[in-house]
Design a protein around this motif. Structure first.
Motif, PDB file in Angstrom:
ATOM      1  N   HIS A 108       0.850  -1.205   0.000  1.00 42.40           N
ATOM      2  CA  HIS A 108       0.000   0.000   0.000  1.00 42.40           C
ATOM      3  C   HIS A 108       0.877   1.243   0.000  1.00 42.40           C
ATOM      4  O   HIS A 108       1.427   1.620   1.040  1.00 42.40           O
ATOM      5  CB  HIS A 108      -0.938  -0.006   1.218  1.00 42.40           C
ATOM      6  CG  HIS A 108      -1.945   1.101   1.219  1.00 42.40           C
ATOM      7  ND1 HIS A 108      -3.291   0.876   1.373  1.00 42.40           N
ATOM      8  CD2 HIS A 108      -1.816   2.460   1.082  1.00 42.40           C
ATOM      9  CE1 HIS A 108      -3.943   2.027   1.343  1.00 42.40           C
ATOM     10  NE2 HIS A 108      -3.065   3.007   1.170  1.00 42.40           N
ATOM     11  N   HIS A 154       1.519   5.221  -2.377  1.00 42.16           N
ATOM     12  CA  HIS A 154       1.007   6.167  -3.377  1.00 42.16           C
ATOM     13  C   HIS A 154       2.235   6.887  -3.931  1.00 42.16           C
ATOM     14  O   HIS A 154       2.658   7.903  -3.384  1.00 42.16           O
ATOM     15  CB  HIS A 154       0.055   7.180  -2.735  1.00 42.16           C
ATOM     16  CG  HIS A 154      -1.040   6.559  -1.916  1.00 42.16           C
ATOM     17  ND1 HIS A 154      -2.230   6.170  -2.463  1.00 42.16           N
ATOM     18  CD2 HIS A 154      -1.115   6.240  -0.605  1.00 42.16           C
ATOM     19  CE1 HIS A 154      -2.997   5.643  -1.508  1.00 42.16           C
ATOM     20  NE2 HIS A 154      -2.337   5.668  -0.379  1.00 42.16           N
ATOM     21  N   LYS A 157      -9.638   0.096  -6.258  1.00 40.43           N
ATOM     22  CA  LYS A 157      -9.594   0.621  -4.884  1.00 40.43           C
ATOM     23  C   LYS A 157     -10.868   1.418  -4.619  1.00 40.43           C
ATOM     24  O   LYS A 157     -11.189   2.329  -5.383  1.00 40.43           O
ATOM     25  CB  LYS A 157      -8.364   1.525  -4.732  1.00 40.43           C
ATOM     26  CG  LYS A 157      -8.365   2.439  -3.502  1.00 40.43           C
ATOM     27  CD  LYS A 157      -7.780   1.761  -2.289  1.00 40.43           C
ATOM     28  CE  LYS A 157      -7.689   2.679  -1.076  1.00 40.43           C
ATOM     29  NZ  LYS A 157      -6.672   3.722  -1.172  1.00 40.43           N
ATOM     30  N   HIS A 201      -5.847  -0.454   5.905  1.00 42.59           N
ATOM     31  CA  HIS A 201      -5.733   0.298   7.172  1.00 42.59           C
ATOM     32  C   HIS A 201      -6.286  -0.518   8.355  1.00 42.59           C
ATOM     33  O   HIS A 201      -7.249  -1.252   8.218  1.00 42.59           O
ATOM     34  CB  HIS A 201      -6.418   1.665   7.108  1.00 42.59           C
ATOM     35  CG  HIS A 201      -6.018   2.455   5.896  1.00 42.59           C
ATOM     36  ND1 HIS A 201      -4.717   2.827   5.665  1.00 42.59           N
ATOM     37  CD2 HIS A 201      -6.736   2.901   4.828  1.00 42.59           C
ATOM     38  CE1 HIS A 201      -4.662   3.483   4.511  1.00 42.59           C
ATOM     39  NE2 HIS A 201      -5.857   3.531   3.982  1.00 42.59           N
ATOM     40  N   ASP A 228       1.467   3.009   3.335  1.00 46.94           N
ATOM     41  CA  ASP A 228       0.792   4.296   3.109  1.00 46.94           C
ATOM     42  C   ASP A 228       1.808   5.435   3.262  1.00 46.94           C
ATOM     43  O   ASP A 228       1.422   6.559   3.593  1.00 46.94           O
ATOM     44  CB  ASP A 228      -0.367   4.473   4.111  1.00 46.94           C
ATOM     45  CG  ASP A 228      -1.527   5.262   3.527  1.00 46.94           C
ATOM     46  OD1 ASP A 228      -1.522   5.516   2.310  1.00 46.94           O
ATOM     47  OD2 ASP A 228      -2.433   5.624   4.288  1.00 46.94           O
TER      48      ASP A 228
HETATM   49 ZN   LIG Z   1      -3.378   5.051   1.260  1.00 50.57          ZN
END
Ligand SMILES: [Zn+2]
Length: 450
Positions: free
Chosen positions: A98, A100, A229, A282, A340
């Motif tokens: 995970h 970005h 997603k 998460h 993340d």
């Molecule tokens: Zn994220």
């Protein structure tokens, strides 16, 4: 003449369709960018994270980008260059499930509010940042990254295409395109922003009805998504079990894609589990009870467990994080290493920020060799590439890394990756990035990769 043209067109279409049908992580064999290359890697210790074992003094023969033979001795491919890693442990590449890559929010100027990053930085700029972040991740040993949105107008797809076509080095990307959610996505835009300026677009695709859900999934697939997603419960009008079943059905129909759900409430988690979502992103809402349900249904926990550091987090939040990891582990939930990590920490690169998440895993008390398995084997599985890429075994693309020490005994050994091979080419050697073999003036692996 017309017939010939039609025939050629048909042939092109067939080639196109064949490329479309490929699983994520599967690319033509051999990749032209690796064709004609041959190596023999001498591993002081070859680690198999799946079984949690290691074998001393192994040789790995690599030809045209793929592993051809592994053993105490192998037949040397003609013209092979020897890479001496006899002082190191060799193992398959790591996975961040995970991230970005085309988002880097920061203290200055946006005070870590990533809503502002979207206003200040173009997709084009963010795509270039993503290319850099991808190389930083690769240098830290991450050969696979699952990239879950917030990447402007498909900068994630652009990065994946650039890597797969052979322009630049980078990890294998399993990218989501734009996050799909109920109106507003993760934000609360002002009416002016939302209606008139479409400011939240392209960060979120609004899908409130079944028609919009199908349309949004298809838009993402059209623009290169390899996973879907969704924002399960970012708004009071959370997705229902039926909504999510529709997402799952439509994603499966569109090339067998899986659905990853951002979840922040217990009710959202309950619904996502009931719908049979692929992964919950998460750890925020996950309780012991929910972990039991997830284990029963085989749903992945992609917890993005942020460590408590001088630059992030609080002791209280970290205690919750560690407690959640212990609970998930005790209940036999399928876990993935995920971060993340989409922000700038002065003095650290993206790979260093990501590998620092080892702090959370160490604190969880999960045995080191199980953590290593989670960071490799489980990563390939949650990315749905396990059958085509990841493990160090004959026939697979030659992706591997080397570290000092033995990560089966102390997973912190992964903090200093000295060697990285991707698709059978050396990206890092003696601790220094050597990207030259990856850089090309054109789409050497084929412009039809999209
Ligand atoms: Zn994220």
């Amino acid at each position: 003449m017309l017939r010939q043209l039609l025939l050629i067109f048909g042939l092109l279409l067939a080639l196109e369709l064949a490329a479309e049908a490929q699983q994520p992580g599967a690319l033509p064999n051999p990749l032209p960018s690796s064709a004609g290359t041959a190596y023999v890697v001498r591993a002081g210790r070859l680690i198999d994270p799946e079984s949690g074992t290691a074998v001393a003094n192994q040789m790995i023969a690599i030809k045209d980008g793929r592993i051809v033979e592994i053993g105490a001795s192998v037949s040397i491919p003609p013209g092979a260059e020897t890479i001496d890693l006899s002082l190191y442990s060799v193992l398959p590449g790591l996975v961040d499930a995970h991230n970005h890559l085309a988002l880097t929010y920061k203290k200055v100027p946006e005070n870590d509010i990533y809503y502002y990053t979207y206003i200040q930085e173009s997709t084009a700029l963010r795509a270039i940042q993503a290319a850099s972040n991808g190389m930083q991740m690769l240098s830290s040993g991450f050969t696979v990254v699952r990239d879950l949105g917030n990447n402007g107008l498909y900068a994630d797809t652009a990065l994946r295409q650039a890597i797969e076509q052979g322009w630049i080095p980078g990890p294998t990307l399993i990218n989501s395109g734009i996050i799909i959610g109920g109106s507003g996505g993760q934000f609360y835009p002002t009416p002016e922003m939302y209606k008139e300026h479409n400011i939240i677009y392209p960060e979120y695709l609004d899908a409130d009805t079944p028609d919009e859900i199908i349309k949004a999934v298809r838009q993402n697939v059209l623009f290169g998504a390899k996973v879907i997603k969704i924002c399960v419960d970012c708004k009071p009008y959370a997705y229902s079990v039926e909504d999510m079943k529709l997402f799952i059905r439509e994603a499966a129909n569109a090339g067998g894609l899986k659905v990853a759900g951002h979840v922040q409430t217990q009710e959202g988690a309950r619904r996502a589990i009931e719908a049979g979502i692929w992964s919950i992103e998460h750890d925020t809402a996950l309780t012991d009870e929910l972990h039991k349900l997830m284990a029963k249904k085989g749903i992945w926990r992609v917890g993005t467990e942020t460590p408590f550091t001088e630059y992030r987090g609080t002791q209280e939040r970290f205690d919750h994080t560690v407690q959640g990891m212990k609970s998930a582990w005790a209940n036999g939930v399928k876990m993935a290493f995920s971060t993340d990590a989409d922000y700038y920490v002065p003095g650290m690169n993206r790979g260093q920020v990501v590998i620092n998440f080892l702090k959370s895993w160490k604190a969880s008390g999960i045995p080191d060799k199980e953590i290593l398995k989670i960071m490799t084997v489980n990563g390939y599985k949650v990315c749905d590439i396990y059958d085509t890429r990841g493990p160090v075994k004959p026939g697979f693309p030659a992706d591997m890394i080397a570290v000092k020490g033995n990560p089966l005994e102390d997973v912190a050994a992964l903090r200093s990756v000295v060697f990285v091979m991707k698709d059978g080419l050396v990206f890092k050697r003696d601790g220094v990035m050597t990207p030259e073999r990856f850089l090309h003036g054109g789409p050497v692996n084929g412009w039809r990769i999209h």
